[in-house]
Design a protein around this motif. Sequence first.
Motif, PDB file in Angstrom:
ATOM      1  N   SER A  17      -9.412  15.746   0.775  1.00  0.00           N
ATOM      2  CA  SER A  17      -8.458  15.037  -0.083  1.00  0.00           C
ATOM      3  C   SER A  17      -7.391  14.292   0.711  1.00  0.00           C
ATOM      4  O   SER A  17      -6.623  13.513   0.153  1.00  0.00           O
ATOM      5  N   ASP A  18      -7.343  14.552   2.029  1.00  0.00           N
ATOM      6  CA  ASP A  18      -6.347  13.896   2.875  1.00  0.00           C
ATOM      7  C   ASP A  18      -6.939  13.704   4.260  1.00  0.00           C
ATOM      8  O   ASP A  18      -6.931  14.612   5.090  1.00  0.00           O
ATOM      9  N   GLU A  19      -7.467  12.523   4.536  1.00  0.00           N
ATOM     10  CA  GLU A  19      -8.164  12.270   5.791  1.00  0.00           C
ATOM     11  C   GLU A  19      -7.255  12.367   7.007  1.00  0.00           C
ATOM     12  O   GLU A  19      -7.723  12.486   8.136  1.00  0.00           O
ATOM     13  N   THR A  20      -5.934  12.321   6.777  1.00  0.00           N
ATOM     14  CA  THR A  20      -5.008  12.421   7.911  1.00  0.00           C
ATOM     15  C   THR A  20      -4.692  13.868   8.259  1.00  0.00           C
ATOM     16  O   THR A  20      -4.080  14.140   9.279  1.00  0.00           O
ATOM     17  N   SER A  21      -5.135  14.797   7.401  1.00  0.00           N
ATOM     18  CA  SER A  21      -4.871  16.214   7.635  1.00  0.00           C
ATOM     19  C   SER A  21      -6.071  16.850   8.339  1.00  0.00           C
ATOM     20  O   SER A  21      -7.150  16.956   7.764  1.00  0.00           O
ATOM     21  N   THR A  22      -5.886  17.245   9.576  1.00  0.00           N
ATOM     22  CA  THR A  22      -6.986  17.849  10.344  1.00  0.00           C
ATOM     23  C   THR A  22      -6.507  19.109  11.052  1.00  0.00           C
ATOM     24  O   THR A  22      -5.317  19.287  11.314  1.00  0.00           O
TER      25      THR A  22
END
Length: 232
Positions: free
Chosen positions: A36-41
């Motif tokens: 849901s949030d591609e910047t969250s890894t």
Amino acid sequence: SEVSSKISDVFNELDLKRFSLFVKKGLTKIIFQDESDETSTKEILGEKKNDDVIIISNNEELVQFLVIEESITASPEAKTFIFNNRSVDPDLVADEELVRVVSLVMLLKEDESRQIPAPTNGELFCLVPLVETTFPFKFGLDADWFMDSERKNLKLDVDSVKWHTQMISPTLPLLIKRYLLSIESDVDKTERMKVLDIFPKFGKDPGDQFKFLEEDDFKSKLTEHLGSTAFI
């Protein structure tokens, strides 16, 4: 596929112990991305400290695991078991040796300036945990187990039990010997008692899948390898 889905479920839990065997096989980094949030890894990093010690870390913790390996070449009979269980055409590899690796896995805990083994409840791995099967010894054991379709329990048919016996009976005593020899000589008495506490409780039934642990053949192998090992 269903099996792929079950394997992928392992990576939904950031339990670092689950990654020690993958790092042993050569994996160095795993990146988790929030759909849901591609910047969250999140990253898990792994490296080999030496031949038998694996270091795994994320942003919050760093842990080390002891992973000791022994290999076995499958007998002609065992090759037949593997072919049948894996649905492999025996004609394709009839003349090839089939080598399987069995690994002892244990967490190392920090004791002052060093890492010492921390025996715990025994468990089985086939790269990923068999969540509903325990192991009588107090460490993890990774091997080419024949598992049910859910990858939770060992198969108990005659061929599976024979294969597990042929695979584990000769390698387990060697793994235990190497584990005992890995314990540093200056570990104090209290800690030494803890790290030596890896054996099954006397008289406890090992279960149908590990009946061979009570057989004379296994006991003689264990006695042979440990009899001259000065670890106490």
